[in-house]
Structures are given as C-alpha cells and as structure tokens.
Design an enzyme around this catalytic site. Structure first.
Site, PDB file in Angstrom:
ATOM      1  N   HIS A   1      -3.855  -5.209   0.590  1.00 55.61           N
ATOM      2  CA  HIS A   1      -3.345  -5.689   1.880  1.00 55.61           C
ATOM      3  C   HIS A   1      -3.469  -7.204   1.982  1.00 55.61           C
ATOM      4  O   HIS A   1      -4.552  -7.730   2.273  1.00 55.61           O
ATOM      5  CB  HIS A   1      -4.115  -5.029   3.029  1.00 55.61           C
ATOM      6  CG  HIS A   1      -3.802  -3.578   3.201  1.00 55.61           C
ATOM      7  ND1 HIS A   1      -2.804  -3.126   4.026  1.00 55.61           N
ATOM      8  CD2 HIS A   1      -4.348  -2.474   2.628  1.00 55.61           C
ATOM      9  CE1 HIS A   1      -2.748  -1.803   3.970  1.00 55.61           C
ATOM     10  NE2 HIS A   1      -3.668  -1.386   3.125  1.00 55.61           N
TER      11      HIS A   1
ATOM     12  N   GLU B   1      -2.313  -9.057   4.272  1.00 54.25           N
ATOM     13  CA  GLU B   1      -2.377  -9.463   5.682  1.00 54.25           C
ATOM     14  C   GLU B   1      -3.801  -9.536   6.215  1.00 54.25           C
ATOM     15  O   GLU B   1      -4.054 -10.145   7.268  1.00 54.25           O
ATOM     16  CB  GLU B   1      -1.549  -8.507   6.548  1.00 54.25           C
ATOM     17  CG  GLU B   1      -2.079  -7.100   6.704  1.00 54.25           C
ATOM     18  CD  GLU B   1      -1.675  -6.138   5.598  1.00 54.25           C
ATOM     19  OE1 GLU B   1      -1.735  -4.920   5.825  1.00 54.25           O
ATOM     20  OE2 GLU B   1      -1.292  -6.615   4.499  1.00 54.25           O
TER      21      GLU B   1
ATOM     22  N   CYS C   1       0.829  -1.213   0.000  1.00 53.20           N
ATOM     23  CA  CYS C   1       0.000   0.000   0.000  1.00 53.20           C
ATOM     24  C   CYS C   1       0.868   1.271   0.000  1.00 53.20           C
ATOM     25  O   CYS C   1       1.429   1.631  -1.018  1.00 53.20           O
ATOM     26  CB  CYS C   1      -0.968  -0.022   1.182  1.00 53.20           C
ATOM     27  SG  CYS C   1      -2.333   1.157   1.010  1.00 53.20           S
TER      28      CYS C   1
END
Length: 509
Positions: A166, A168, A78
C-alpha cells in the site's frame, strides 16, 4: 481538467489513496467498482484499491475494466493486483502467514518507470491474507520482498502496473515517490491542481451554474461553511444571503460571537433563533441516527421558511465536504461500510423547491483550509476546530434536554478556553466534551453526591478519516478536571477518551 479515477473495492485505505494523489496536486475521484462514471473516457488513468474481500471468495468484487485496461494507464493496489493476475490466468493462494505490517523490498527493477528512485531495502506496508503464486506469461515482476515474490509487476505491452503493498500508507516510505512515478512519469499528469486553481475553476463553474439566481447558505461559523460562503460571494456577490440558525445546540455564546465575527466580511447575514423548534423535534429521541435525522429535517424546515422571506431564491448552498459524502454513502455508493449519516448530505425533500449547490463537495478538510487561505480568510477562523453539524446533540448521549445542553456548554467552554490559554488549541485538530447519561457517586465537602459524568475528547488528524487521541499533559487534564467539577454544577466526574479512529469515531454518536 485532468482527472484520475480510483475504483473502490471497499478498502479502509481507499480514501488515503485519494489524499496522496491530491498531495501531488493532481485531482482524483473515488467511484465504486460496480458503478463506473458515465464519462469514463474523460479520466486520464485509473487506480484499483484494496479490499476486505479475497479474490478467491465467491462474492468477491468483479469489475468490468473493458473501457479502462489497455485504453489508459492502470495501477492495481493489493486486491487490485491480485484480481488482475487471477483474471488473466494467474494463481492466487492463501499466504502461509497473514502478511500485515512493515516489510522491505529485497529486489527492485529500477528499469521500470514505476520503480525509479526506489531502492532495495525501501520499507513498504503489507495488508493481505492471499499472495500471488503464479503470474500470467505477459506479467513481469518488478519488485519483491523476502517473503513475497510478486510485490510489484508490469503487464508487458500496456501501461498496466500492480503492487501488492500500500503506497498510500505513510509506513510505505517511498509510497509518494511510487505514486508520482505512476501519475507524472507514466500517466503524464500536470501537477497543477492547487488551491488557486480550485478557486478560479470553482468560481467560474458557480457563475455558469447559478447565473443571476439567488442563493441562501447556512453559515455555521465553521471553516467549511465560511469558505463556501466566500467562494459563492466571489462568484455571485450580493445574490448570496447567509443564514445562521441558532439550533440551541451550539457552544456557549456561539450565536452572538459568530454573527459578530462575520459582520466585517461583507456577507449578507440573517440570524434566526430556532432553539425551541429543534428542542421540540428532539423531544424523546435518544437514538443517534434519529437525532441526526430530526435535526436535519428541522434544519431544512427552518431554511424553507426563511427562503420564502427572501424573494426569488432558487438555490440552497451547503458546506458539504468529501469525508461527509464518503461516510454517508459508502464512498459514493461503493462497498465500503456506511459509518453514519450526515445532516447535510442526501438532497432535499420534494416540497422544498430549492436546488442544492455544494462548492466544497470534492475537498478534504485540510484542502478546504488551503483554499480558504488562498481566498484571504483570516487565519484564526481557518484554524478553528471542526464542529459537528448536529452540534451538541451528538455529544449528549441519550435524550436532549435544555438542562443537559446548558451543562455541556459550560463544560465545553472550560475545556476549549483551557486549551487556548495553555497554547494547546492549535496542536489539536478537534476537541470537545461529551455528556454521559450516567450518574456517579462523589464526595464534595462532607456530603455524598450523585451527579453527572462527562468525557473530554481531543484528537489529531489530517482530514477526519483517521484520528489519534492527543496526549494532553496530565497537569493540564488535572487542572481542567478540577475547574469543571468546581465551576459546573451537576458534574462530579471527568474522564478522558483515549480511543483512536478507527476503531472508534471522533464523535461519540
């Protein structure tokens, strides 16, 4: 030991990156972008986090990657992706519409090592207000969505990759695959950071660090201090003395039950009744931070007194875990906002001549439990809910009094015992009751009452960094509310907290 470096630019997701990396049995550490570790060359690869800043802001974080980029593999996430592009001459502009939430990959270059096994249509999670409009010449797009042309890219001639989404976050369905592609296939990590490995390496480190010195440890009866105690006992044996302090802020009958719980574990334990010292320190205090600091100082004073009773003590052991450190010091000093202080983080005063050892400082809560299982600790003890170090002091809003503590202990006992009786305890990550400093009007019999209100809180979580409130059955809540009001004198109203973290925290203070 192989290590992955995560540079924190202040993203709310930075800790989740660490969690996902560790789920791959690979060790990683979070460090602030503006305070790189001195042994930077010892890290096998780096991940750049997201950020609340825009790369276009004048005050945007500006990392020095001269010792990282091109030296070892690098992955920008990001903000990290946008910063790399802009820093090399690319262009980043505000998105026409803020891109936040689910998106799907429309183009994927599976010839790229980063994108292997990730198909067109794979769901990803976006969270950004800017977008990369132009890439530098040596940057090659390896994934796009229908709205974002540059969803992922590679810099040719170096092992540097970047993604706009993202991985994660669980909403990125192939996020784990992408991180594994990066860490295993590109970086070449060996997935050997397991609980057994942690135990073996930590015990060896403790032996080397402590030697024949004596250590005292504050045992609370919780998972963290228990696992820390067993690790230390495995390393130094009888040179460890555990001290369990009754601060007057424990759950009902907890002091006696904890001492009994450990008597068969072979630990050297001393029980200390210090209730009045803590009550005196908290007198007149209603501010949450001041209460935490008063408890922390008194805790240290008690330990200082007890350490002088044991000849030759050099070390104080603590069950500090990684979320404590992250929330107390902004991801080890980075730009993330400090949430609250933790009573067992931040060192000792000069007058206390003990060194600190924290064997669990790098672990998340679920990792502590897995290490405890590896050590053979009883499953019932490992399954115990987390309990805050300051105890009921931060579940009593406002000033602490003996009467309020006793009332809340009774309410808490009804709630926790009810969860156990109805088979709900193991389905909840943490639960407790909160004393509210308000009186409400009620009716009992034919009489008007003006008594205390309490709140019940139950959350589900993995490591405490984020949490959702638990949808306990209405029938259960009705039964517990009725029991509390009927059995605990002074309470005439019970409410249930349905706030998640964020925006709320798990505890009320």
């Amino acid at each position: 030991m192989q290590k992955i470096l995560i540079l924190d630019f202040g993203s709310q997701y930075t800790q989740l990156i660490a969690r996902r990396v560790r789920e791959l049995n690979i060790y990683c550490e979070i460090h602030p972008y503006n305070n790189l570790p001195e042994d930077i060359e010892s890290y096998k690869a780096t991940i750049l986090s997201g950020s609340p800043f825009s790369v276009r802001d004048a005050e945007a974080p500006q990392p020095d990657l001269s010792k990282i980029r091109g030296v070892a593999p690098l992955l920008g996430v990001c903000y990290g992706a946008q910063w790399l592009a802009q820093n090399d001459g690319g262009d980043v502009q505000p998105s026409k519409h803020r891109e936040y939430g689910r998106a799907n990959l429309a183009k994927v270059d599976n010839s790229s090592e980063l994108m292997k096994g990730i198909e067109v249509g794979s769901q990803v999670w976006m969270s950004h207000g800017d977008t990369i409009t132009t890439l530098p010449e040596s940057f090659k797009v390896i994934a796009s969505t229908s709205d974002v042309d540059v969803a992922a890219y590679k810099i040719e001639g170096e092992d540097t990759y970047a993604i706009q989404f993202h991985p994660e976050v669980y909403h990125s369905t192939d996020g784990k695959q992408l991180l594994e592609n990066y860490l295993v296939n590109i970086v070449g990590c060996v997935q050997d950071w397991t609980p057994d490995h942690f135990v073996d390496s930590t015990v060896a480190d403790l032996k080397a660090k402590i030697g024949d010195d004596k250590v005292i440890l504050g045992l609370s009866g919780g998972v963290d201090s228990t696992v820390a105690a067993v690790l230390l006992q495995k390393a130094i044996g009888d040179n460890l003395t555990c001290i369990f302090v009754d601060n007057g802020l424990l759950r009902k009958n907890e002091f006696e039950s904890v001492l009994d719980q450990y008597k068969h574990m072979g630990l050297n334990i001393i029980g200390v009744n210090a209730k009045q010292r803590f009550y005196d320190a908290l007198a007149g205090q209603s501010d949450p931070e001041k209460k935490r600091k008063a408890i922390g100082k008194t805790f240290i004073d008690v330990f200082d007194d007890e350490s002088h009773k044991i000849k030759g003590v050099d070390w104080l052991a603590q069950g500090t875990i990684y979320p404590d450190v992250i929330e107390s010091v902004s991801a080890t000093g980075g730009p993330s906002a400090t949430i609250k202080s933790h009573h067992n983080v931040g060192g000792l005063p000069d007058y206390m001549k003990l060194k600190v050892v924290e064997p669990l400082r790098t672990l998340f809560k679920d990792e502590v439990r897995r290490v405890g299982k590896s050590l053979g600790i009883d499953a019932e003890l490992l399954g115990r809910h987390p309990f805050p170090g300051p105890g009921l002091a931060i579940r009593i809003l406002g000033e602490i009094t003996v009467e309020r503590v006793k009332l809340l202990q009774e309410v808490d006992a009804v709630f926790i015992n009810g969860l156990k009786e109805d088979g709900l305890y193991d389905k909840v990550w943490q639960a407790g009751a909160i004393f509210l400093p308000v009186n409400t009007v009620g009716v009992m019999g034919d009489e008007r009452t003006y008594e205390n209100a309490v709140a019940l809180r139950a959350v589900e979580s993995t490591d405490g960094m984020t949490a959702d409130w638990v949808h306990l059955p209405y029938e259960f809540l009705a039964k517990i509310s009725n029991k509390i009001i009927n059995q605990v004198k002074g309470v005439n109203r019970v409410v249930y907290d349905i706030s998640s973290k964020p925006p709320a925290t798990i505890e009320w203070e």
